[in-house]
Design a protein around this motif. Structure first.
Motif, PDB file in Angstrom:
ATOM      1  N   UNK A   1      -3.423  -4.111  10.189  1.00 39.51           N
ATOM      2  CA  UNK A   1      -2.102  -4.521  10.434  1.00 39.51           C
ATOM      3  C   UNK A   1      -1.450  -2.938  10.529  1.00 39.51           C
ATOM      4  N   UNK A   2      -0.304  -2.964  11.359  1.00 37.89           N
ATOM      5  CA  UNK A   2       0.378  -1.692  11.485  1.00 37.89           C
ATOM      6  C   UNK A   2       1.816  -1.860  10.734  1.00 37.89           C
ATOM      7  N   UNK A   3       2.223  -0.769  10.015  1.00 30.37           N
ATOM      8  CA  UNK A   3       3.485  -0.912   9.061  1.00 30.37           C
ATOM      9  C   UNK A   3       3.920   0.311   9.036  1.00 30.37           C
ATOM     10  N   UNK A   4       4.875   0.363   8.052  1.00 30.87           N
ATOM     11  CA  UNK A   4       5.951   1.607   7.805  1.00 30.87           C
ATOM     12  C   UNK A   4       6.103   1.645   6.236  1.00 30.87           C
ATOM     13  N   UNK A   5       5.801   2.757   5.667  1.00 31.90           N
ATOM     14  CA  UNK A   5       6.014   2.822   4.297  1.00 31.90           C
ATOM     15  C   UNK A   5       7.372   3.064   4.194  1.00 31.90           C
ATOM     16  N   UNK A   6       8.003   2.213   3.392  1.00 33.61           N
ATOM     17  CA  UNK A   6       9.445   2.289   3.064  1.00 33.61           C
ATOM     18  C   UNK A   6       9.903   2.806   2.041  1.00 33.61           C
ATOM     19  N   UNK A   7       9.107   2.759   0.699  1.00 36.87           N
ATOM     20  CA  UNK A   7       9.408   3.336  -0.554  1.00 36.87           C
ATOM     21  C   UNK A   7       7.769   3.989  -0.882  1.00 36.87           C
ATOM     22  N   UNK A   8       8.042   4.967  -1.504  1.00 40.49           N
ATOM     23  CA  UNK A   8       7.152   5.765  -2.282  1.00 40.49           C
ATOM     24  C   UNK A   8       7.381   6.663  -3.362  1.00 40.49           C
ATOM     25  N   UNK A   9       6.910   6.424  -4.325  1.00 37.73           N
ATOM     26  CA  UNK A   9       7.471   7.057  -5.868  1.00 37.73           C
ATOM     27  C   UNK A   9       6.376   8.004  -6.276  1.00 37.73           C
ATOM     28  N   UNK A  10       6.314   9.266  -6.017  1.00 34.62           N
ATOM     29  CA  UNK A  10       5.354  10.361  -6.629  1.00 34.62           C
ATOM     30  C   UNK A  10       4.959  10.065  -7.934  1.00 34.62           C
ATOM     31  N   UNK A  11       6.166   9.839  -8.916  1.00 34.22           N
ATOM     32  CA  UNK A  11       5.925   9.849 -10.283  1.00 34.22           C
ATOM     33  C   UNK A  11       4.905   8.746 -10.683  1.00 34.22           C
ATOM     34  N   UNK A  12       4.899   7.561  -9.990  1.00 30.00           N
ATOM     35  CA  UNK A  12       4.165   6.514 -10.204  1.00 30.00           C
ATOM     36  C   UNK A  12       3.036   6.226  -9.666  1.00 30.00           C
ATOM     37  N   UNK A  13       3.023   6.979  -8.296  1.00 30.66           N
ATOM     38  CA  UNK A  13       1.978   6.526  -7.200  1.00 30.66           C
ATOM     39  C   UNK A  13       2.053   5.487  -6.428  1.00 30.66           C
ATOM     40  N   UNK A  14       3.313   4.575  -6.566  1.00 33.60           N
ATOM     41  CA  UNK A  14       3.327   3.174  -6.020  1.00 33.60           C
ATOM     42  C   UNK A  14       4.320   3.375  -4.810  1.00 33.60           C
ATOM     43  N   UNK A  15       4.051   2.286  -3.873  1.00 33.24           N
ATOM     44  CA  UNK A  15       5.073   2.261  -2.529  1.00 33.24           C
ATOM     45  C   UNK A  15       4.932   0.686  -2.231  1.00 33.24           C
ATOM     46  N   UNK A  16       5.581   0.759  -1.076  1.00 25.39           N
ATOM     47  CA  UNK A  16       5.913  -0.385  -0.183  1.00 25.39           C
ATOM     48  C   UNK A  16       5.712  -0.226   1.277  1.00 25.39           C
ATOM     49  N   UNK A  17       4.979  -1.210   1.821  1.00 23.13           N
ATOM     50  CA  UNK A  17       4.664  -1.055   3.226  1.00 23.13           C
ATOM     51  C   UNK A  17       5.494  -2.447   3.920  1.00 23.13           C
ATOM     52  N   UNK A  18       6.294  -2.109   5.026  1.00 23.90           N
ATOM     53  CA  UNK A  18       7.022  -3.173   5.733  1.00 23.90           C
ATOM     54  C   UNK A  18       6.153  -3.670   7.158  1.00 23.90           C
ATOM     55  N   UNK A  19       5.886  -4.700   7.307  1.00 27.41           N
ATOM     56  CA  UNK A  19       5.168  -4.922   8.605  1.00 27.41           C
ATOM     57  C   UNK A  19       6.230  -5.463   9.630  1.00 27.41           C
ATOM     58  N   UNK A  20       5.793  -5.875  10.913  1.00 24.38           N
ATOM     59  CA  UNK A  20       6.770  -6.412  11.789  1.00 24.38           C
ATOM     60  C   UNK A  20       7.448  -7.555  11.499  1.00 24.38           C
ATOM     61  N   UNK A  21       6.908  -8.502  10.643  1.00 17.35           N
ATOM     62  CA  UNK A  21       7.910  -9.685  10.257  1.00 17.35           C
ATOM     63  C   UNK A  21       8.619  -9.292   9.240  1.00 17.35           C
ATOM     64  N   UNK A  22       8.808  -7.955   8.781  1.00 15.21           N
ATOM     65  CA  UNK A  22       9.627  -7.752   7.570  1.00 15.21           C
ATOM     66  C   UNK A  22       9.166  -8.125   6.452  1.00 15.21           C
TER      67      UNK A  22
END
Length: 474
Positions: A1-22
């Motif tokens: 799938x295609x998406x976009x990284x919305x949040x990424x925290x360097x301190x924890x190494x965790x993040x969130x990706x959103x796709x077309x359907x949000x």
């Protein structure tokens, strides 16, 4: 799938990706599968997921969607993979080239417009490496501790890792996440360095020119199609002319030739000769235009590519050196505040060096015979001597109070990681150290001194060959 990284925290190494359907998907640093770049908010990605948990992701090849591009951001969201998006892009480019082929008056053009400039093509080729360097710039902005000098990553790499591992071993309460981003940047820069170094011998600039630059030049490709079409037309006309000439000989060899048929055939032959002459003349001009475009841009591309590659390669080396320096500075700074390091390292009587990478290198060399060092260790030894000469200072503490000694060590090491602190609990130690070293400062503990401080200072000045040593009572 295609998406976009919305949040990424360097301190924890965790993040969130959103796709077309949000719909939001979670990932961590281990899911990132690209050795030359790092995840960050705003990056377009291609990913696989199990439910709402991402199993793997990497940066999309498409990060910018310009007005004159054949694809838009909407196309990115509506496709599931970069391959599908690339097929769409190639299809639209081919349609545009066909349109140019049909509508352009190639008999009147005198130059071929560029669809992509040479700098843009080179930037596209080195996109991953450039992202690695850019990631370091962001981290540099958050680094407020200045180091005395920039370290050489390739000389001190193994000791940098040793210093970090020892720091964590001595104090397991240290938050390792503060080092995570820098370690990740270092890893990606080193991968970029290794990749560029290993490809050096196999580098084919002409192939890169054809694949990255020439393949996207729409007007050039339309010209090539025109040349091929006219060559085919020329070959066809020449074949028709030969056939007509054969038929003409048959007609004229008859006892009673038909004048009308001969005239029709002659008119057709004249028309073919005229077309053949036209195609030959235009092909000569168009091929010259194509060859001139190819040779001129290939020469410019080769020179620009070489310079850009060398510049980027040097930036990566500089980046690695900066990473090593920042990492070492962090280790040094954290160690100075760590009670675990204080109790395990600074309180040791024979510890003359601060807790930093070069201290571990000094310890390593102290165990070797300086007369039989291998080339790598000789380089390390010369490097340490250079840094000590340019940035190092020596301090002497005259005391038998080990707690006071530790306190002064930390005070001195806080000023500079490359300062050296020796100590003299007895007169014999003092005389030996003063005779063999030049100190910038001698601290004298009057409470534990073996004799009057004034006499100790007087004796110290006797050994001070250059008269630069200062004395301070504590």
């Amino acid at each position: 799938m295609h998406g976009k990284i919305m949040v990424y925290m360097d301190s924890t190494g965790r993040g969130t990706v959103m796709n077309l359907a949000k719909v939001f998907f979670d990932f961590n640093r281990q899911n990132w599968h690209d050795k030359k770049s790092m995840p960050s908010a705003g990056v377009f990605v291609e990913f696989n997921a199990d439910g709402k948990r991402i199993t793997s992701l990497k940066p999309s090849k498409y990060q910018e969607f310009k007005e004159d591009s054949f694809i838009t951001e909407q196309d990115f969201w509506r496709t599931d993979s970069d391959d599908a998006l690339e097929d769409m892009q190639n299809s639209r480019r081919s349609a545009y080239i066909t349109q140019l082929f049909r509508t352009t008056d190639f008999d009147s053009i005198d130059h071929i417009p560029l669809s992509m400039t040479i700098p843009q093509a080179i930037q596209k080729y080195f996109e991953g490496e450039i992202l690695s360097v850019e990631a370091l710039k962001v981290n540099m902005e958050n680094n407020d501790k200045e180091a005395p000098c920039i370290l050489d990553f390739f000389i001190i790499k193994r000791f940098l890792n040793k210093a970090f591992d020892t720091l964590i071993f001595m104090d397991n309460s240290i938050n390792q996440t503060q080092f995570a981003t820098l370690k990740s940047i270092t890893m990606h820069l080193e991968n970029s360095f290794n990749d560029m170094r290993d490809k050096q011998k196999l580098l084919n600039t002409t192939r890169i020119f054809n694949e990255i630059f020439l393949s996207v030049q729409c007007h050039y490709q339309a010209l090539v199609a025109t040349i091929d079409t006219r060559k085919n037309r020329l070959a066809s006309n020449e074949h028709q002319l030969r056939t007509a000439q054969t038929e003409m000989r048959l007609l004229t060899s008859k006892p009673k030739p038909d004048p009308d048929k001969i005239k029709i055939k002659q008119d057709r032959m004249d028309e073919l000769v005229k077309e053949i002459t036209y195609f030959k003349e235009t092909l000569t001009r168009l091929e010259a235009l194509r060859n001139d475009f190819y040779k001129k841009n290939l020469s410019l591309f080769e020179n620009a590519f070489k310079l850009s590659r060398e510049k980027l390669f040097q930036k990566i080396i500089t980046g690695l050196n900066l990473c090593a320096t920042i990492m070492d500075t962090k280790i040094w700074s954290v160690a100075l505040k760590s009670s675990g390091v204080k109790n395990s390292y600074f309180s040791r009587n024979n510890t003359e060096h601060s807790f930093c990478t070069l201290s571990f290198a000094e310890l390593y060399l102290s165990r070797l015979d300086k007369a039989s060092l291998n080339p790598s260790d000789q380089k390390l030894y010369a490097y340490l001597q250079k840094i000590n000469k340019e940035h190092g200072k020596k301090f002497l503490v005259v005391t038998s109070d080990l707690e006071l000694l530790t306190k002064i060590k930390i005070q001195v090491f806080t000023l500079n990681p490359y300062f050296i602190v020796k100590y003299a609990p007895k007169k014999v130690n003092y005389q030996s150290l003063m005779r063999d070293n030049t100190f910038d400062m001698v601290y004298i503990d009057e409470k534990t001194a073996w004799e009057n401080a004034a006499d100790i200072i007087l004796e110290g000045k006797h050994f001070d060959k250059y008269g630069k040593t200062k004395f301070k009572l504590i």
